[in-house]
Design a protein around this motif. Structure first.
Motif: not given
Length: 222
Positions: A57-64, A93-102
């Motif tokens: 959740d804290t990394v997710e905004p950075h991967l938008q 990292i992977v979880a944050a990527m998934r939240k952004n569809n990266v």
């Protein structure tokens, strides 16, 4: 392309950032100390964001809106210490990527993370370096590689370089092998971090090494 780089203040990460900027990519360095990053790469085109690695959740905004995630995260550890950095960080990292569809990921591990009887490590690595010094680091790298192989929705490339050295980027050619090491090294013992960065960036838009772990070394052109 719009790139997010983890481990950007490390010696290989710095090369990735600098070369990516020189190639015209939109680069965001995700770091714990933005002032340190700004001092290392005083480039107005570099985006620097302070990162909290505690959760997806804290990394997710950075991967938008990112196209590719690159990770040069690494650790120095005592032979007897527990190592979980590689698996812990990659799961976030992977979880944050998934939240952004990266989907696209390029990361770095090392030669000899896996054992292949047909392609065994040299004597010093097998009997001294690996069991006495790097065993736990390489084991956790291998666990991270296995985790990525189980992530069917992530188009990863794991880059496995040999012993890392310092020096400027070269125009040497890359020898690669989908395995624990490259057997034909033309006498080369290691690989400079700048060339590792050059190879990592070259894989971003290539399908040759999608969902694969590739051992690499730079050798003189023939």
């Amino acid at each position: 392309m719009r790139l997010a780089v983890f481990g950007a203040t490390g010696p290989t990460g710095l090369e990735v950032v600098q070369q990516a900027l020189a190639q015209g990519h939109d680069v965001t360095a995700l770091v714990r100390d933005p002032d340190k990053m700004a001092a290392l790469v005083p480039n107005k085109d570099l985006k620097i964001e302070k990162m909290d690695f505690s959760s997806a959740d804290t990394v997710e905004p950075h991967l938008q809106d990112k196209d590719v995630v690159l990770s040069c995260l690494g650790i120095r550890s005592w032979p007897w210490s527990t190592v979980t950095l590689y698996t812990d960080s990659m799961k976030v990292i992977v979880a944050a990527m998934r939240k952004n569809n990266v989907k696209r990921l390029v990361c770095m591990t090392s030669w000899f993370t896996t054992d292949d009887p047909s392609n065994p490590p040299f004597f010093l690595m097998r009997w001294i370096i690996k069991p006495l010094f790097l065993g736990r680091v390489l084991a956790n790298m291998a666990q991270m590689e296995k985790y990525l192989q189980e992530c069917g929705d992530i188009n990863f490339t794991v880059v496995r370089p040999p012993h890392l050295t310092m020096g400027p980027v070269t125009d040497m050619q890359f020898c690669t092998e989908e395995g624990p090491q490259v057997l034909n090294t033309d006498g080369m013992r290691g690989m400079c971090r700048a060339d590792v960065a050059r190879f990592m960036l070259s894989t971003m838009s290539s399908e040759e090494w999608l969902r694969k772990c590739v051992a690499v070394i730079a050798v003189p052109k023939k």
